[in-house]
Design an enzyme around this catalytic site. Structure first.
Site, short mmCIF file in Angstrom:
data_model
loop_
_atom_site.label_atom_id
_atom_site.label_comp_id
_atom_site.label_asym_id
_atom_site.label_seq_id
_atom_site.Cartn_x
_atom_site.Cartn_y
_atom_site.Cartn_z
N GLY A 212 37.42 -20.33 54.71
CA GLY A 212 38.76 -20.16 55.48
C GLY A 212 38.32 -20.20 57.10
CG ASN A 213 40.86 -21.61 59.29
OD1 ASN A 213 41.82 -21.09 60.00
ND2 ASN A 213 41.27 -22.86 58.47
#
Ligand code: CTP
Length: 412
Positions: A212-213
Site C-alpha cells: 500500500g501507500n
C-alpha cells in the site's frame, strides 16, 4: 412563493438560521462557504443554539450584530431581516424549530423572520433518528414541503448519540449548493460531471497482507467537496478512504486496488467532463496473490519472494482514450528539493499526457495526511501554469478554478 431577487438586481443577504443541535458547529462552515460565494450572510441563531456555538463566533465571522429575539434594538429586526432577504437557510433545523415554523409560530427572531419573509427557505434537519421518524416531525416536514420549502437531508450516518441512522445533517457543501440554486445561482460547474479518484490502492499479497501507500485521500476529498460546492455532479472513486471523510452528495465507487481504479475510471470516462486523478495508484502489484495466508514456517530456509508485475497506468490510458474527458488533471507526488520535484514533474507531465499535472513534494511529514500542501501545476509541456498552497481545501480551490477556466475557454 414570489420570485426571489436575483444577484444582479440588488445586494441581497441570506439569513442563516441556526437552531439548537450539535450540528450547529457545521453551520460555521456553511457560513464560510456562503461568504466565499460573495453572499452577505446574516446569522440568526435560536436562543438555545448559543449553547452550541456562541454569539461571539457569529459576530466575529460576520462582523454584524447577532440577535436572537425580536425585541432587541427596537423590535423591527425581523422586518429588516426579511426585507431584501434572498433566501433563508436553517441549518441545523431541529425537530422543535421545524414544528414551530410548520405551525406559523413567531416566538423568536428566527421564526418571526421566516414568517415575515416570502423568499425561498432551505432547511437542513438534524436530529436523532427516532425524532426524525416521529409522526409529528414527518407531518411537519410534509407541511413545509407543501409550502415549497426545500428540505435537504437528513443523511444516514453516525449520530452524536453514538447511534447510526437517519438524522445526520447534510454536509455544508451540499446545503450551500441548494442555497445557491434557491437564490438563482447554480455555481460555475453546474451541469459538469467530474470524476475524481482519491485515496491509496492496496495490492493483495495474500488475504491479510497488501502493498500500500501513505495516501489518506484527503486531497481528493477536498477536490470533491470544492467541485460539489460549485454545482458539479461528482463521482468519487475511493481507494481505502476512511468512510467519515467521504462527502455526501456525490456518487461513490469503491476501488481498493489499481485494477479496480482502472475499471471504475474506464467505465465512467464516456460520461465525464473532467477527470481528476488524485489517488495514489500502485505502479506494481504482486503477480499472483496467495489464496491463503503465507506462513512463516513454510519459508524457514529463506524469506518468501514476492514477484511484482506492473499495473496499468490509468492516467496514460485515459489520455490516449477516444473517450478522454475534456479536462484531465493528474497528480505527481515527488520527493526531493524543489528543483528535483519540478524536473521529475515536468518529465512526468510530458509522459502522462494529461492537460494538467499537479506536482507536490511528499515525504514522511509533508504532503500526506492532515497537513498543508503546496502544488505546482504543470501543463502537458511541463511548464508551470499556476502554483499555490495552504490547506488541502485551498489547493482544491486552485485546481477547480483551473478546471473551470479551462471549461470556459473551451466553451468560448
Ligand atoms: N497513476 C495512474 N495509474 C497508475 C499509477 C499512477 O493513473 N498505475 C496516476 C496517479 O493517480 C497520478 C499520476 O498517475 O495522478 C502520477 O502518479 P505517480 O505515482 O506520481 O507517477 P508514476 O508514473 O507512477 O511515476 P513514479 O512512480 O515513477 O514517480
Amino acid at each position: 412563493m414570489s420570485q426571489h431577487p436575483k444577484p444582479d438586481q440588488q445586494p441581497a443577504h441570506i439569513v442563516l438560521g441556526v437552531s439548537a443541535g450539535i450540528a450547529a458547529y457545521k453551520a460555521v462552515f456553511l457560513l464560510r462557504i456562503l461568504q466565499r460565494d460573495g453572499f452577505r450572510v446574516r446569522v440568526v441563531p435560536t436562543p438555545s443554539s448559543l449553547e452550541f456555538v456562541g454569539r461571539a463566533t457569529w459576530e466575529g465571522l460576520t462582523l454584524e450584530s447577532v440577535n436572537t429575539d425580536v425585541f432587541h434594538g427596537g423590535g423591527a429586526d425581523h422586518v429588516e431581516l426579511a426585507r431584501g432577504c434572498a433566501a433563508i437557510v436553517i441549518a441545523p433545523a431541529t425537530a422543535d424549530v421545524i414544528a414551530r415554523i410548520a405551525n406559523g409560530q413567531a416566538d423568536d427572531l428566527l421564526t418571526t423572520t421566516v414568517l415575515a419573509s416570502d423568499c425561498p427557505v432551505v432547511i437542513a434537519p438534524a436530529m436523532h433518528t427516532q425524532m426524525w421518524r416521529a409522526a409529528a416531525t414527518q407531518e411537519n416536514i410534509a407541511r413545509l414541503r407543501k409550502r415549497g420549502y426545500i428540505v435537504v437531508g437528513p443523511e444516514d450516518g453516525d449520530l452524536a448519540s453514538g447511534d447510526h441512522g437517519a438524522g445526520r445533517m447534510s454536509e455544508p457543501e451540499v446545503i450551500a449548493a441548494h442555497v445557491r440554486k434557491a437564490y438563482g445561482v447554480s455555481g460555475d460547474l453546474a451541469g459538469k460531471k467530474i470524476l475524481i479518484t482519491a485515496g491509496g490502492t492496496r495490492e493483495a499479497i495474500d488475504p491479510v497482507r497488501f502493498l500500500g501507500n501513505r495516501s489518506s485521500g484527503r486531497q481528493g476529498i477536498a477536490i470533491a467537496r470544492e467541485a460539489l460546492s460549485r454545482g458539479a455532479e461528482v463521482t468519487l472513486i475511493t481507494s481505502n478512504i476512511e468512510a467519515a471523510l467521504i462527502p455526501q452528495g456525490c456518487s461513490v465507487i469503491d476501488a481498493p486496488s489499481a485494477q479496480d481504479v482502472y475499471d471504475a475510471v474506464m467505465s465512467h470516462l464516456g460520461h465525464s467532463n473532467a477527470l481528476v486523478m488524485a489517488a495514489a495508484v500502485a505502479d506494481y502489484r504482486p503477480r499472483a496473490a496467495s489464496a491463503s495466508k503465507i506462513k512463516k514456517e513454510e519459508n524457514e530456509s529463506a524469506p518468501p519472494r514476492i514477484e511484482l508485475t506492473e499495473t496499468t497506468d490509468v492516467l496514460r490510458s485515459v489520455s490516449s482514450s477516444p473517450d478522454r474527458p475534456r479536462v484531465v488533471l493528474g497528480f505527481a507526488a515527488e520527493t526531493g528539493d524543489q528543483n528535483t520535484v519540478l524536473s521529475y514533474g515536468a518529465a512526468k507531465a510530458k509522459r502522462k499526457g494529461a492537460d494538467y499535472l499537479a506536482v507536490n513534494a511528499v515525504g514522511a511529514d509533508i504532503g500526506f495526511g492532515d497537513v498543508p500542501n503546496y502544488v505546482y501545476v504543470l501543463n502537458q509541456e511541463g511548464s508551470v501554469v499556476t502554483q499555490g498552497g495552504g490547506t488541502k481545501a485551498d489547493v482544491a480551490r486552485i485546481l477547480i478554478d483551473l478546471i473551470s477556466q479551462r471549461f470556459d475557454t473551451m466553451e468560448a
